[in-house]
Design an enzyme around this catalytic site. Structure first.
Site, PDB file in Angstrom:
ATOM      1  N   ASN A 187     111.624  17.730   9.676  1.00 30.96           N
ATOM      2  CA  ASN A 187     112.593  18.119  10.838  1.00 30.96           C
ATOM      3  C   ASN A 187     112.472  19.643  10.931  1.00 30.96           C
ATOM      4  O   ASN A 187     112.324  20.576  10.172  1.00 30.96           O
ATOM      5  CB  ASN A 187     113.866  17.881   9.921  1.00 30.96           C
ATOM      6  N   HIS A 230     103.241  21.116  10.600  1.00 29.89           N
ATOM      7  CA  HIS A 230     103.991  20.298  11.587  1.00 29.89           C
ATOM      8  C   HIS A 230     104.873  21.283  12.592  1.00 29.89           C
ATOM      9  O   HIS A 230     105.132  20.904  13.770  1.00 29.89           O
ATOM     10  CB  HIS A 230     104.724  19.214  11.205  1.00 29.89           C
ATOM     11  N   HIS A 258     101.797  20.524   4.517  1.00 30.00           N
ATOM     12  CA  HIS A 258     101.758  19.715   5.407  1.00 30.00           C
ATOM     13  C   HIS A 258     102.742  19.641   6.494  1.00 30.00           C
ATOM     14  O   HIS A 258     102.712  19.454   7.763  1.00 30.00           O
ATOM     15  CB  HIS A 258     101.483  18.388   4.856  1.00 30.00           C
ATOM     16  N   GLU A 259     103.948  19.928   5.734  1.00 31.67           N
ATOM     17  CA  GLU A 259     105.477  19.765   6.511  1.00 31.67           C
ATOM     18  C   GLU A 259     105.280  21.092   7.588  1.00 31.67           C
ATOM     19  O   GLU A 259     105.870  20.999   8.526  1.00 31.67           O
ATOM     20  CB  GLU A 259     106.258  19.576   5.851  1.00 31.67           C
ATOM     21  N   GLU A 273      99.928  13.474  12.664  1.00 32.18           N
ATOM     22  CA  GLU A 273      99.871  13.334  11.055  1.00 32.18           C
ATOM     23  C   GLU A 273      98.141  13.510  10.536  1.00 32.18           C
ATOM     24  O   GLU A 273      98.016  14.187   9.527  1.00 32.18           O
ATOM     25  CB  GLU A 273     100.267  11.926  10.717  1.00 32.18           C
ATOM     26  N   MET A 326     109.743  15.136   5.319  1.00 35.46           N
ATOM     27  CA  MET A 326     109.891  14.975   6.807  1.00 35.46           C
ATOM     28  C   MET A 326     110.126  16.266   7.274  1.00 35.46           C
ATOM     29  O   MET A 326     110.681  17.156   7.088  1.00 35.46           O
ATOM     30  CB  MET A 326     111.026  14.054   7.199  1.00 35.46           C
TER      31      MET A 326
END
Length: 958
Positions: free
Chosen positions: A348, A384, A380-381, A403, A346
């Site tokens: 965050n 973001h 990937h994270e 995503e 995730m």
């Protein structure tokens, strides 16, 4: 704001206003805090719980709608939470807290709706909450409050109206359960050195921040967060931003630590994160002074399991800064591996959380695939941090924008960190072909759905699917290919600067990409970016492009697995696309062609009998390709004579396209089967993996019929040279190849050879497993090969082998090793062992809750286990729906896994009966997966009726 980040004048002004408002809020909060401080300790330990009134029966009131009204705009939160990591007298773990939110009134209203889910709010002066005006404004009195269960609101009706452009402060106190449900603010338990440890962690995406504190829980409602955590002295607290103060205080008669964090950047509630643990960390600083830390269980850090993640995090962050032309906007990047975590990871902001398997790597026990997963997930994270966190979607109907983008550029970041791994090509396997499989169903959906289609938490959760992630990645990759990567990146940088710390919709991205095109000489598009891309994101599905090399005809048609199925979802574009086609004639690359209508004549594609055409070069486009039979024959002849003339990824494309065209009855299945003949000479991973996936589909279709024996004999012959090749270059399987993807191909060789009965394979794997059983402290099996060896040996054995595997699973201290064993235990052919294993999935002491659904899926992949898993889930449907159904990302996967083998009329009847029998309970986030299972089963029944006999005859004669 990150060092060196460009700030527009408007953004700077807004920041100054926000800072001033925040200051006023702090003053107002301090007054409230001092007044309430003396009462808090008693309230925190003896909370008065308000009963939840029944849900009002109205049907069109604002509180009956899932979307918040646009009358209020949150600016600033101050949240203090105290998780109790010791069970209370009632046998519960709880957390207590206070939350204040400063919001601005946009439109005059006498109603405050704020999300609040499963929170037991304490009394505050006789009400759920206290409301105050700021800057001299008098707030209206609270008339009535209640909790709206269905839509998850705390509803506050006021005596008067809030005034537009005025700011107010809403203060609440609450207590809630620190459950083990993997959502919101929850607890995780694990054993270390014989001691049970408990930590408090968060997972807010998509609609779980409301379980931690009352908030305006929509992605477009960004705000600044001040977090304070109260915790035991020996624990450490982390949140999105850096801690600014840690103090030892007495609360409830006990010394505790209060950790105060600095204000976050303006961000969405789903990105808020905080953790209380006794974890250890390793750290480094990048060239710009950003602190990078890898957090995990102390034993994992001591064993060096975080070292690889630390080594790759810095270069990946630096890559994305250059790629986006935008500085990383925070001062730290914490990456934390958690024992219990429902998602894979995730994003965050500033505190990225992961499953242990996605962050921790142990060279002694982790496989090469584990290492690749870590670099992919970390990339990937971190992608973001800009795309999703800095600029966020306005609503969940555009989830693909977050995503899909991260799923595409993760390959770029991973390739930068590991340049010898050929990561960019693997998107063909892990995203493009995966998306094709789902997007060929009538139950698919467009990348960007209408807002009214996505409202409830379950509907939001359903958006976290293959379409949003994998199709989004494939379509954005196609866009980048025809724009060229420099133009694509230039448009991204411009987009991020304009919408920094705000929200956007997909058309905003198209605007900036078009601007980049207009500013770049030599980039010529037949239509605008909007006109081209809207056809790919506003209608579901994709085309099959058919090329007739005898006439030069090029045409397109919506590809459906069941060609005669009725597509109920209408499209303003009539399921036609603007298709960019890169192609080659024999061994010469040709100029790109745009197919802008249903059909056209492209003379260069008319070729002689000595030439062949290969379209969708490097599989850069999101479409399948079919040819006239003459061109198919020439392509297959080229594969047989010298397959290396055709690019590696296109060899995978030919295999996958042919099998799926045959499944859709567009070409004959015998033509698709012919594409596997050349595999005798193939040594590359990507084509073999594409072939293996299609073979596995066939194995699961036919492993209960007379076709299976002939099919197994054929594939035994095809894989034997590969098995012998790796036996030779690995010195009789005593070492692994040096090449990254060669190691993956070696695994395929061993797995397929053992499953088809190649001589010497099963003896090899079982001898390795037997040696391990004889000396459990010395596992001689190479980590790359363990999944295959464990499964094969347990499948061939009985209770002794299974029990040994279970003991090793319980003792495993490395998450990647535990996953291999947990999956292998599902391979047994003994029914009572499988039934016992299914029962274990309902006991978190045996199988962690995060792993329950995937364990059932593994059992369902076993021919013996599939009916057992199906009966087990049906018998316990109420339990699984309550535990995972409404919002869990894993629930739809559970339904897909247990129905994957279905291909008979009786199984279709069972599926429909299951759907009918549980209509009242519902299917939550698995609703679409169930509909897809019915559609897939229907298509397979029809296909088998037409193709079973020709398939059998082909294998018998091959």
């Amino acid at each position: 704001m990150g060092k060196g980040y460009y700030i527009s004048k408007n953004l700077a002004t807004a920041a100054m206003v926000l800072a001033a408002i925040a200051l006023l809020t702090i003053i107002a909060l301090s007054v409230v805090y001092n007044r309430e401080k003396s009462k808090n300790a008693a309230k925190f330990s003896n909370a008065t719980i308000l009963p939840v009134p029944p849900t009002p029966k109205t049907s069109n009131e604002p509180w009956d709608k899932y979307r918040l009204p646009d009358s209020l705009s949150p600016q600033y939160y101050n949240v203090t939470l105290w998780p109790r990591l010791v069970m209370n007298a009632n046998g519960m773990y709880i957390f207590t807290g206070t939350s204040g939110v400063m919001f601005t009134c946009v439109k005059k209203t006498d109603l405050i709706l704020i999300h609040s889910n499963k929170l037991n709010l304490t009394l505050f002066n006789g009400h759920h909450a206290k409301l105050a005006g700021l800057s001299g404004v008098t707030a209206p009195a609270i008339k009535k409050t209640w909790f709206q269960t269905e839509t998850q609101y705390l509803v506050i009706q006021l005596e008067g109206k809030l005034k537009p452009e005025k700011s107010y402060w809403l203060y609440t106190e609450f207590t809630g359960e620190l459950a083990d449900d993997l959502e919101g603010f929850y607890r995780s338990e694990y054993m270390e050195d014989g001691e049970k440890k408990i930590i408090a962690i968060t997972q807010m995406q998509a609609t779980y921040a409301r379980k931690a504190f009352p908030c305006f829980d929509e992605p477009g409602m960004k705000a600044v967060f001040h977090i304070t955590l109260i915790h035991d002295l020996e624990m450490t607290a982390l949140s999105n931003s850096q801690e600014i103060k840690t103090e030892k205080v007495i609360m409830d008669g006990t010394y505790v630590t209060r950790t105060i964090f600095g204000p976050t950047k303006k961000m969405s509630t789903y990105l808020v994160a905080f953790v209380v643990s006794d974890f250890a960390y390793i750290n480094a600083k990048d060239k710009k002074g950003v602190s990078v830390r890898i957090w995990a269980r102390k034993k994992a850090i001591e064993d060096g399991q975080g070292n690889y993640a630390l080594n790759i995090t810095q270069p990946i962050l630096e890559f994305f800064e250059k790629y986006y032309n935008t500085s990383y906007p925070l001062s730290k990047s914490d990456q934390m591996a958690l024992p219990d975590f429902n998602a894979g990871a995730m994003e965050n902001w500033g505190l990225v959380t992961y499953r242990e398997t996605a962050l921790l790597y142990d060279p002694r026990t982790s496989a090469n695939g584990n290492k690749q997963r870590i670099v992919s997930v970390v990339s990937h994270e971190l992608a973001h941090m800009w795309f999703g966190n800095l600029v966020t979607l306005k609503w969940w109907n555009d989830l693909w924008l977050n995503e899909g983008f991260a799923s595409y550029v993760e390959y770029l970041g991973a390739d930068y960190a590991e340049p010898t791994w050929n990561m960019k090509d693997q998107i063909i396997l892990y995203d493009l072909q995966r998306a094709f499989a789902v997007d060929s169903l009538t139950s698919s959906h467009p990348l960007s759905r209408k807002e009214e289609e996505v409202n409830t938490p379950a509907e939001i959760s359903e958006m976290f699917n293959t379409i949003s992630y994998s199709k989004g990645a494939a379509v954005l990759r196609m866009l980048s290919e025809f724009l060229t990567e420099p133009v694509f990146a230039k448009g991204l940088g411009s987009y991020l600067k304009q919408f920094a710390f705000g929200s956007s919709v997909y058309s905003d991205l198209w605007d900036h990409l078009q601007k980049a095109v207009d500013q770049t000489p030599g980039v010529n598009l037949p239509y605008s970016v909007h006109e081209i891309m809207n056809r790919w994101i506003l209608q579901m599905g994709y085309p099959v492009v058919t090329i007739d090399t005898q006439t030069g005809s090029v045409s397109q048609k919506h590809f459906l697995l069941e060609p005669e199925a009725v597509v109920e979802r209408k499209s303003e574009f009539s399921y036609e696309w603007f298709v960019p086609i890169k192609w080659m004639k024999k061994d010469q690359v040709q100029d790109q062609l745009w197919l802008l209508q249903k059909s056209t004549i492209h003379r260069p594609m008319k070729v002689s009998k000595n030439e062949w055409v290969l379209a969708n070069l490097n599989v850069s486009g999101y479409f399948r390709v079919n040819y006239d039979l003459g061109n198919w024959d020439r392509l297959l002849s080229q594969l047989d004579s010298n397959h290396e003339v055709i690019p590696v990824v296109n060899r995978a494309q030919i295999l996958d396209d042919a099998f799926n065209l045959a499944r859709a009855s567009i070409i004959n299945i015998t033509l698709a089967l012919r594409t596997t003949k050349y595999l005798l000479n193939e040594r590359e991973y990507i084509p073999w993996e594409a072939a293996l996936r299609n073979m596995n589909y066939f194995f699961q279709l036919f492993d209960r019929s007379e076709v299976y024996g002939a099919m197994q004999t054929y594939f035994k012959k095809q894989v034997k040279p590969l098995f012998e090749y790796f036996g030779t270059i690995s010195s009789n399987w005593t070492r692994v190849p040096t090449g990254h993807t060669d190691q993956f191909t070696q695994i395929i060789a061993l797995s397929l050879a053992c499953s088809t009965g190649v001589e010497g394979c099963r003896e090899l794997t079982r001898s390795w497993f037997k040696k391990w059983m004889q000396n459990p402290h010395n596992n001689v099996i190479h980590p790359n090969l363990r999944s295959t060896v464990y499964c094969d040996a347990i499948a061939a054995g009985g209770a002794e082998e299974w029990n040994f595997g279970w003991q090793m699973f319980q003792k495993a201290t490395v998450a990647a090793e535990a996953v291999k064993l947990r999956s292998a235990l599902a391979c047994t052919k003994v029914p009572w062992l499988l039934n016992r294993y299914l029962e274990y999935t309902m006991n978190p002491e045996k199988i962690r809750k995060q792993d329950a659904t995937s364990t059932i899926g593994s059992i369902a992949s076993n021919i013996i286990g599939q009916p057992l898993a199906w009966d087990f889930v049906r018998a316990n449907w109420d339990y699984f729906f309550k535990a995972y159904g409404t919002g869990s990302f894993t629930f739809s996967r559970l339904i897909s896994d247990i129905t994957y083998r279905f291909c008979t009329p009786f199984e279709l009847t069972q599926l429909k009966r299951f759907q009918k029998d549980n209509a009242e309970t519902g299917f939550g986030s698995g609703t679409q997966a169930l509909q897809q299972a019915i559609e897939k089963t229907t298509a397979k029944i029809k296909w088998l009726a037409e193709n079973k006999e020709p398939v059998l005859q082909w294998f018998l004669s091959a």
